[in-house]
Design a protein around this motif. Structure first.
Motif, PDB file in Angstrom:
ATOM      1  N   ASP A 169      -1.178   2.459   7.749  1.00 42.51           N
ATOM      2  CA  ASP A 169      -0.717   1.175   7.213  1.00 42.51           C
ATOM      3  C   ASP A 169      -1.866   0.163   7.375  1.00 42.51           C
ATOM      4  OD1 ASP A 169       0.524  -1.217   6.659  1.00 42.51           O
ATOM      5  OD2 ASP A 169       1.659  -1.272   8.543  1.00 42.51           O
ATOM      6  N   GLY A 173       2.972  -3.624   7.360  1.00 39.72           N
ATOM      7  CA  GLY A 173       4.177  -3.609   8.211  1.00 39.72           C
ATOM      8  C   GLY A 173       5.184  -2.615   7.647  1.00 39.72           C
ATOM      9  N   GLN A 175       8.283  -1.961   7.410  1.00 39.78           N
ATOM     10  CA  GLN A 175       9.675  -2.405   7.415  1.00 39.78           C
ATOM     11  C   GLN A 175      10.175  -2.478   5.979  1.00 39.78           C
ATOM     12  OE1 GLN A 175       7.783  -5.325   9.133  1.00 39.78           O
ATOM     13  NE2 GLN A 175       7.635  -3.961  10.902  1.00 39.78           N
ATOM     14  N   LYS A 176      11.490  -2.342   5.847  1.00 41.18           N
ATOM     15  CA  LYS A 176      12.122  -2.354   4.523  1.00 41.18           C
ATOM     16  C   LYS A 176      11.791  -3.649   3.766  1.00 41.18           C
ATOM     17  CE  LYS A 176      16.600  -1.351   2.528  1.00 41.18           C
ATOM     18  NZ  LYS A 176      17.519  -2.469   2.383  1.00 41.18           N
ATOM     19  N   ALA A 177      11.656  -4.742   4.507  1.00 43.33           N
ATOM     20  CA  ALA A 177      11.381  -6.028   3.867  1.00 43.33           C
ATOM     21  C   ALA A 177      10.054  -6.000   3.104  1.00 43.33           C
ATOM     22  CB  ALA A 177      11.344  -7.116   4.933  1.00 43.33           C
ATOM     23  N   ASN A 178       9.177  -5.026   3.444  1.00 46.89           N
ATOM     24  CA  ASN A 178       7.852  -4.969   2.811  1.00 46.89           C
ATOM     25  C   ASN A 178       7.745  -3.874   1.751  1.00 46.89           C
ATOM     26  OD1 ASN A 178       7.041  -7.000   4.547  1.00 46.89           O
ATOM     27  ND2 ASN A 178       6.451  -5.543   6.144  1.00 46.89           N
ATOM     28  N   ARG A 222       6.338   5.398  12.650  1.00 52.95           N
ATOM     29  CA  ARG A 222       7.150   5.028  11.477  1.00 52.95           C
ATOM     30  C   ARG A 222       6.329   5.359  10.232  1.00 52.95           C
ATOM     31  NH1 ARG A 222      11.617   2.202  12.382  1.00 52.95           N
ATOM     32  NH2 ARG A 222      11.851   1.808  14.594  1.00 52.95           N
ATOM     33  N   ILE A 265      11.334   4.668   6.574  1.00 57.07           N
ATOM     34  CA  ILE A 265      11.276   3.235   6.299  1.00 57.07           C
ATOM     35  C   ILE A 265      12.630   2.542   6.526  1.00 57.07           C
ATOM     36  CG2 ILE A 265      11.675   3.442   3.790  1.00 57.07           C
ATOM     37  CD1 ILE A 265       9.182   1.065   5.533  1.00 57.07           C
ATOM     38  N   GLY A 267      14.575   3.518   8.979  1.00 55.42           N
ATOM     39  CA  GLY A 267      14.828   3.657  10.421  1.00 55.42           C
ATOM     40  C   GLY A 267      15.414   5.005  10.810  1.00 55.42           C
TER      41      GLY A 267
END
Ligand code: PYC
Length: 310
Positions: A169, A173, A175-178, A222, A265, A267
Protein backbone atom coordinates in the motif's frame (compact mmCIF):
# COMPACT_ATOMS: atom_id res chain seq x y z
CA UNK A 1 -34.62 -26.59 -21.34
CA UNK A 2 -34.16 -27.75 -17.75
CA UNK A 3 -34.43 -24.86 -15.27
CA UNK A 4 -31.09 -23.61 -13.99
CA UNK A 5 -30.89 -23.65 -10.20
CA UNK A 6 -28.17 -21.81 -8.34
CA UNK A 7 -27.32 -21.52 -4.68
CA UNK A 8 -25.69 -18.32 -3.52
CA UNK A 9 -23.33 -18.00 -0.58
CA UNK A 10 -20.72 -15.59 0.60
CA UNK A 11 -17.30 -16.16 2.10
CA UNK A 12 -16.12 -13.19 4.16
CA UNK A 13 -18.50 -11.06 2.08
CA UNK A 14 -17.40 -12.32 -1.36
CA UNK A 15 -20.29 -13.98 -3.22
CA UNK A 16 -20.28 -17.41 -4.86
CA UNK A 17 -23.07 -18.63 -7.14
CA UNK A 18 -22.98 -22.41 -7.44
CA UNK A 19 -24.85 -23.98 -10.36
CA UNK A 20 -26.47 -27.10 -8.94
CA UNK A 21 -28.65 -28.20 -11.86
CA UNK A 22 -29.83 -27.31 -15.36
CA UNK A 23 -26.44 -26.30 -16.81
CA UNK A 24 -25.90 -27.01 -20.51
CA UNK A 25 -24.45 -30.40 -21.39
CA UNK A 26 -20.72 -29.90 -21.98
CA UNK A 27 -20.34 -33.37 -23.51
CA UNK A 28 -17.63 -35.88 -22.65
CA UNK A 29 -13.87 -35.64 -22.38
CA UNK A 30 -11.47 -34.40 -19.78
CA UNK A 31 -12.22 -31.30 -17.68
CA UNK A 32 -9.97 -29.13 -19.91
CA UNK A 33 -12.06 -30.09 -22.98
CA UNK A 34 -15.36 -29.46 -21.17
CA UNK A 35 -13.99 -26.14 -19.93
CA UNK A 36 -13.06 -25.15 -23.51
CA UNK A 37 -16.59 -26.06 -24.69
CA UNK A 38 -18.17 -23.99 -21.91
CA UNK A 39 -16.05 -20.99 -22.86
CA UNK A 40 -16.59 -21.32 -26.62
CA UNK A 41 -20.22 -22.41 -26.86
CA UNK A 42 -21.97 -21.58 -23.62
CA UNK A 43 -20.45 -18.33 -22.40
CA UNK A 44 -24.03 -17.09 -21.98
CA UNK A 45 -24.19 -19.16 -18.79
CA UNK A 46 -21.39 -17.03 -17.29
CA UNK A 47 -22.85 -13.72 -18.48
CA UNK A 48 -26.38 -14.65 -17.38
CA UNK A 49 -25.24 -15.62 -13.88
CA UNK A 50 -22.51 -13.05 -13.20
CA UNK A 51 -23.64 -9.84 -14.86
CA UNK A 52 -26.38 -7.40 -14.00
CA UNK A 53 -29.37 -7.42 -13.88
CA UNK A 54 -29.31 -10.84 -12.11
CA UNK A 55 -26.07 -10.66 -10.21
CA UNK A 56 -23.83 -8.51 -8.15
CA UNK A 57 -20.84 -8.19 -10.48
CA UNK A 58 -18.59 -9.33 -7.64
CA UNK A 59 -20.15 -12.81 -7.88
CA UNK A 60 -17.96 -15.75 -8.82
CA UNK A 61 -19.86 -18.52 -10.55
CA UNK A 62 -18.96 -22.15 -9.94
CA UNK A 63 -20.11 -24.93 -12.22
CA UNK A 64 -20.00 -28.36 -10.62
CA UNK A 65 -18.83 -31.07 -13.02
CA UNK A 66 -17.99 -34.76 -12.96
CA UNK A 67 -14.31 -35.32 -12.11
CA UNK A 68 -11.90 -36.83 -14.69
CA UNK A 69 -10.60 -39.18 -12.03
CA UNK A 70 -13.35 -41.10 -10.20
CA UNK A 71 -11.10 -41.11 -7.12
CA UNK A 72 -11.81 -37.36 -6.83
CA UNK A 73 -15.10 -36.11 -5.38
CA UNK A 74 -16.00 -33.35 -7.84
CA UNK A 75 -14.70 -30.98 -10.47
CA UNK A 76 -15.47 -27.28 -10.79
CA UNK A 77 -15.06 -24.47 -13.30
CA UNK A 78 -15.00 -20.91 -11.91
CA UNK A 79 -16.05 -17.77 -13.78
CA UNK A 80 -16.84 -14.15 -13.06
CA UNK A 81 -18.13 -11.00 -14.72
CA UNK A 82 -15.12 -10.75 -17.03
CA UNK A 83 -14.08 -14.34 -17.81
CA UNK A 84 -12.83 -17.58 -16.25
CA UNK A 85 -10.64 -18.19 -13.19
CA UNK A 86 -8.11 -21.01 -12.82
CA UNK A 87 -8.87 -21.48 -9.17
CA UNK A 88 -10.85 -19.57 -6.57
CA UNK A 89 -10.30 -20.00 -2.84
CA UNK A 90 -13.35 -18.21 -1.48
CA UNK A 91 -15.59 -19.98 -4.02
CA UNK A 92 -14.17 -23.41 -3.12
CA UNK A 93 -15.10 -22.66 0.50
CA UNK A 94 -18.55 -21.52 -0.74
CA UNK A 95 -18.98 -24.64 -2.87
CA UNK A 96 -18.19 -27.02 0.00
CA UNK A 97 -20.40 -25.08 2.45
CA UNK A 98 -23.24 -25.18 -0.11
CA UNK A 99 -22.87 -28.94 -0.59
CA UNK A 100 -22.98 -29.26 3.20
CA UNK A 101 -26.20 -27.18 3.19
CA UNK A 102 -27.66 -29.57 0.58
CA UNK A 103 -26.65 -32.58 2.71
CA UNK A 104 -24.25 -33.76 -0.02
CA UNK A 105 -21.08 -33.27 2.02
CA UNK A 106 -20.46 -33.97 5.69
CA UNK A 107 -17.48 -33.09 7.85
CA UNK A 108 -14.52 -34.79 6.21
CA UNK A 109 -11.92 -34.46 3.49
CA UNK A 110 -12.58 -34.09 -0.22
CA UNK A 111 -10.62 -33.75 -3.46
CA UNK A 112 -11.84 -31.31 -6.09
CA UNK A 113 -10.50 -30.92 -9.64
CA UNK A 114 -10.08 -27.37 -10.94
CA UNK A 115 -8.71 -26.22 -14.31
CA UNK A 116 -5.30 -25.62 -12.67
CA UNK A 117 -5.08 -28.82 -10.63
CA UNK A 118 -6.60 -30.84 -7.82
CA UNK A 119 -7.23 -29.08 -4.52
CA UNK A 120 -8.13 -30.58 -1.17
CA UNK A 121 -11.06 -29.36 0.94
CA UNK A 122 -11.59 -30.25 4.57
CA UNK A 123 -15.10 -29.50 5.81
CA UNK A 124 -15.01 -28.83 9.54
CA UNK A 125 -18.79 -28.29 9.73
CA UNK A 126 -21.10 -25.24 9.82
CA UNK A 127 -19.60 -23.83 6.63
CA UNK A 128 -16.02 -23.78 7.90
CA UNK A 129 -13.62 -25.18 5.33
CA UNK A 130 -9.86 -25.53 4.82
CA UNK A 131 -8.71 -25.53 1.21
CA UNK A 132 -5.33 -27.12 0.36
CA UNK A 133 -4.49 -25.20 -2.73
CA UNK A 134 -2.38 -26.02 -5.77
CA UNK A 135 1.39 -25.55 -5.37
CA UNK A 136 2.14 -21.84 -5.15
CA UNK A 137 5.34 -19.93 -5.85
CA UNK A 138 6.94 -16.56 -6.33
CA UNK A 139 8.14 -15.87 -9.85
CA UNK A 140 9.77 -12.41 -9.43
CA UNK A 141 10.71 -10.34 -6.40
CA UNK A 142 10.81 -6.54 -6.28
CA UNK A 143 9.91 -6.03 -9.92
CA UNK A 144 9.63 -2.34 -10.88
CA UNK A 145 6.51 -1.27 -12.80
CA UNK A 146 5.39 2.16 -14.03
CA UNK A 147 1.93 2.94 -12.64
CA UNK A 148 0.57 6.09 -14.28
CA UNK A 149 -0.08 8.75 -11.68
CA UNK A 150 1.92 6.87 -9.03
CA UNK A 151 5.40 6.58 -10.61
CA UNK A 152 7.53 3.45 -10.25
CA UNK A 153 6.19 0.86 -7.86
CA UNK A 154 7.88 -2.39 -6.87
CA UNK A 155 6.16 -5.68 -6.20
CA UNK A 156 6.32 -9.46 -6.46
CA UNK A 157 4.75 -11.69 -9.09
CA UNK A 158 3.40 -14.89 -7.54
CA UNK A 159 1.15 -17.81 -8.48
CA UNK A 160 -1.55 -19.00 -6.07
CA UNK A 161 -3.87 -20.65 -8.63
CA UNK A 162 -4.20 -17.28 -10.41
CA UNK A 163 -1.47 -14.73 -11.19
CA UNK A 164 -0.92 -11.95 -8.66
CA UNK A 165 1.19 -8.83 -8.44
CA UNK A 166 1.68 -8.10 -4.75
CA UNK A 167 2.48 -4.50 -4.01
CA UNK A 168 2.65 -2.58 -0.73
CA UNK A 169 0.00 0.00 0.00
CA UNK A 170 1.63 3.29 -1.05
CA UNK A 171 -0.06 5.04 1.88
CA UNK A 172 -3.70 5.05 0.77
CA UNK A 173 -4.88 3.08 3.81
CA UNK A 174 -6.42 -0.39 3.61
CA UNK A 175 -9.92 0.59 4.71
CA UNK A 176 -13.26 0.36 2.94
CA UNK A 177 -13.53 4.15 3.01
CA UNK A 178 -10.59 4.26 0.56
CA UNK A 179 -12.01 1.80 -1.98
CA UNK A 180 -12.08 4.25 -4.86
CA UNK A 181 -8.44 5.24 -4.37
CA UNK A 182 -7.36 1.62 -3.94
CA UNK A 183 -9.18 0.68 -7.16
CA UNK A 184 -7.48 3.55 -9.01
CA UNK A 185 -4.04 2.54 -7.76
CA UNK A 186 -4.50 -1.18 -8.45
CA UNK A 187 -5.84 -0.53 -11.95
CA UNK A 188 -2.87 1.74 -12.74
CA UNK A 189 -0.49 -1.03 -11.60
CA UNK A 190 -2.29 -3.64 -13.71
CA UNK A 191 -2.18 -1.34 -16.73
CA UNK A 192 1.55 -0.81 -16.13
CA UNK A 193 2.16 -4.57 -16.15
CA UNK A 194 0.11 -4.95 -19.31
CA UNK A 195 1.86 -2.06 -21.10
CA UNK A 196 5.26 -3.50 -20.22
CA UNK A 197 4.18 -6.93 -21.49
CA UNK A 198 4.87 -8.54 -18.10
CA UNK A 199 3.09 -11.87 -17.72
CA UNK A 200 3.29 -15.09 -15.73
CA UNK A 201 5.75 -17.84 -16.72
CA UNK A 202 2.97 -19.68 -18.59
CA UNK A 203 2.20 -16.49 -20.56
CA UNK A 204 -0.88 -15.86 -18.40
CA UNK A 205 -2.06 -12.33 -17.73
CA UNK A 206 -1.28 -10.98 -14.25
CA UNK A 207 -4.89 -10.04 -13.72
CA UNK A 208 -5.09 -9.88 -9.91
CA UNK A 209 -3.43 -7.01 -8.05
CA UNK A 210 -2.99 -7.49 -4.31
CA UNK A 211 -2.26 -4.36 -2.31
CA UNK A 212 -0.84 -5.44 1.03
CA UNK A 213 -0.33 -3.67 4.31
CA UNK A 214 0.61 -4.35 7.89
CA UNK A 215 -1.63 -6.06 10.41
CA UNK A 216 -3.33 -4.85 13.56
CA UNK A 217 -5.85 -6.14 16.12
CA UNK A 218 -5.08 -9.84 15.85
CA UNK A 219 -4.31 -10.03 12.14
CA UNK A 220 -0.90 -10.25 10.49
CA UNK A 221 -1.80 -8.20 7.44
CA UNK A 222 -4.65 -6.45 5.63
CA UNK A 223 -5.12 -6.51 1.86
CA UNK A 224 -7.15 -5.20 -1.04
CA UNK A 225 -7.42 -7.38 -4.14
CA UNK A 226 -8.44 -6.16 -7.58
CA UNK A 227 -9.91 -9.08 -9.52
CA UNK A 228 -9.94 -9.51 -13.32
CA UNK A 229 -12.29 -6.87 -14.71
CA UNK A 230 -13.17 -4.01 -12.42
CA UNK A 231 -14.36 -5.65 -9.23
CA UNK A 232 -12.54 -6.07 -5.95
CA UNK A 233 -12.57 -9.12 -3.74
CA UNK A 234 -14.67 -8.53 -0.63
CA UNK A 235 -12.80 -11.40 1.08
CA UNK A 236 -9.02 -11.64 1.65
CA UNK A 237 -8.94 -13.76 -1.61
CA UNK A 238 -7.95 -17.40 -1.17
CA UNK A 239 -5.62 -17.57 -4.15
CA UNK A 240 -4.20 -14.15 -3.24
CA UNK A 241 -3.45 -15.28 0.32
CA UNK A 242 -1.81 -18.39 -1.19
CA UNK A 243 0.44 -16.21 -3.37
CA UNK A 244 1.29 -14.09 -0.31
CA UNK A 245 2.09 -17.16 1.82
CA UNK A 246 4.46 -18.43 -0.89
CA UNK A 247 6.32 -15.09 -0.84
CA UNK A 248 6.47 -15.04 2.97
CA UNK A 249 7.81 -18.60 3.04
CA UNK A 250 10.60 -18.02 0.51
CA UNK A 251 11.58 -14.81 2.31
CA UNK A 252 11.91 -16.79 5.56
CA UNK A 253 9.11 -14.73 7.17
CA UNK A 254 6.75 -17.71 7.67
CA UNK A 255 7.71 -21.21 8.74
CA UNK A 256 6.00 -24.41 7.66
CA UNK A 257 2.84 -24.88 9.78
CA UNK A 258 2.88 -21.35 11.26
CA UNK A 259 -0.51 -19.59 11.09
CA UNK A 260 -0.89 -16.31 9.14
CA UNK A 261 -4.10 -14.33 9.67
CA UNK A 262 -4.96 -12.26 6.61
CA UNK A 263 -7.76 -9.70 6.70
CA UNK A 264 -9.49 -8.50 3.55
CA UNK A 265 -10.76 -5.02 2.84
CA UNK A 266 -14.07 -5.58 4.69
CA UNK A 267 -12.22 -7.03 7.70
CA UNK A 268 -13.07 -10.72 7.09
CA UNK A 269 -10.17 -13.03 7.93
CA UNK A 270 -8.70 -16.14 6.29
CA UNK A 271 -6.22 -18.22 8.26
CA UNK A 272 -3.37 -19.54 6.18
CA UNK A 273 -0.37 -21.78 6.56
CA UNK A 274 1.94 -23.69 4.27
CA UNK A 275 3.10 -27.28 4.07
CA UNK A 276 6.06 -28.32 1.99
CA UNK A 277 5.22 -31.38 -0.11
CA UNK A 278 7.87 -32.81 -2.45
CA UNK A 279 9.69 -29.47 -2.27
CA UNK A 280 6.59 -27.50 -3.30
CA UNK A 281 4.73 -24.88 -1.26
CA UNK A 282 1.14 -26.00 -0.61
CA UNK A 283 -0.93 -23.23 1.01
CA UNK A 284 -3.86 -24.11 3.26
CA UNK A 285 -6.58 -21.48 3.60
CA UNK A 286 -9.35 -21.67 6.19
CA UNK A 287 -12.52 -19.61 6.05
CA UNK A 288 -16.26 -19.80 6.53
CA UNK A 289 -19.14 -19.44 4.06
CA UNK A 290 -22.85 -18.77 4.59
CA UNK A 291 -25.64 -19.77 2.20
CA UNK A 292 -27.77 -16.75 1.27
CA UNK A 293 -30.25 -17.81 -1.46
CA UNK A 294 -31.65 -20.70 -3.46
CA UNK A 295 -32.67 -19.39 -6.85
CA UNK A 296 -34.28 -20.60 -10.05
CA UNK A 297 -33.00 -18.68 -13.07
CA UNK A 298 -35.72 -17.54 -15.47
CA UNK A 299 -35.09 -16.56 -19.11
CA UNK A 300 -38.15 -14.50 -20.04
CA UNK A 301 -38.94 -14.39 -23.76
CA UNK A 302 -38.29 -10.91 -25.10
CA UNK A 303 -36.04 -9.89 -22.20
CA UNK A 304 -33.17 -8.02 -23.94
CA UNK A 305 -30.93 -8.55 -20.90
CA UNK A 306 -31.69 -12.20 -20.22
CA UNK A 307 -28.01 -13.03 -20.82
CA UNK A 308 -26.74 -10.10 -18.80
CA UNK A 309 -25.79 -6.52 -19.55
CA UNK A 310 -22.34 -6.59 -21.13
O1 PYC B 1 -10.72 -16.31 -3.27
O2 PYC B 1 -9.23 -16.98 -4.72
C1 PYC B 1 -10.17 -16.28 -4.40
C2 PYC B 1 -10.71 -15.33 -5.39
C3 PYC B 1 -10.26 -15.07 -6.64
C4 PYC B 1 -11.10 -14.11 -7.18
C5 PYC B 1 -12.06 -13.80 -6.26
N1 PYC B 1 -11.81 -14.56 -5.15
Amino acid sequence: MEKIRVIDSHTAGEPTRLVVSGAPDLGGGILAERFARLRENFDWLRTSLCLEPRASEAAVGALLCEPDDPANDAAVIFFNNSGYLGMCGHATIGLVATLEYLGKMQAGEYRIETPVGVVGAKLHGNGRVTVSNVASYRLRKDLAVEAEGYGTVKGDIAWGGNWFFLVRDPGIGLQKANLEKLMGFAKAVRKGLETAGIRGDDGGEIDHIEVVGDGDEGVDSRNFVLCPGAEYDRSPCGTGVSAKLACLYVDGDLKEGEVWRQAGILGGVFEGKVSIVNGEIIPEITGEAFVTAVTEIVFSPGDPYQHGIS
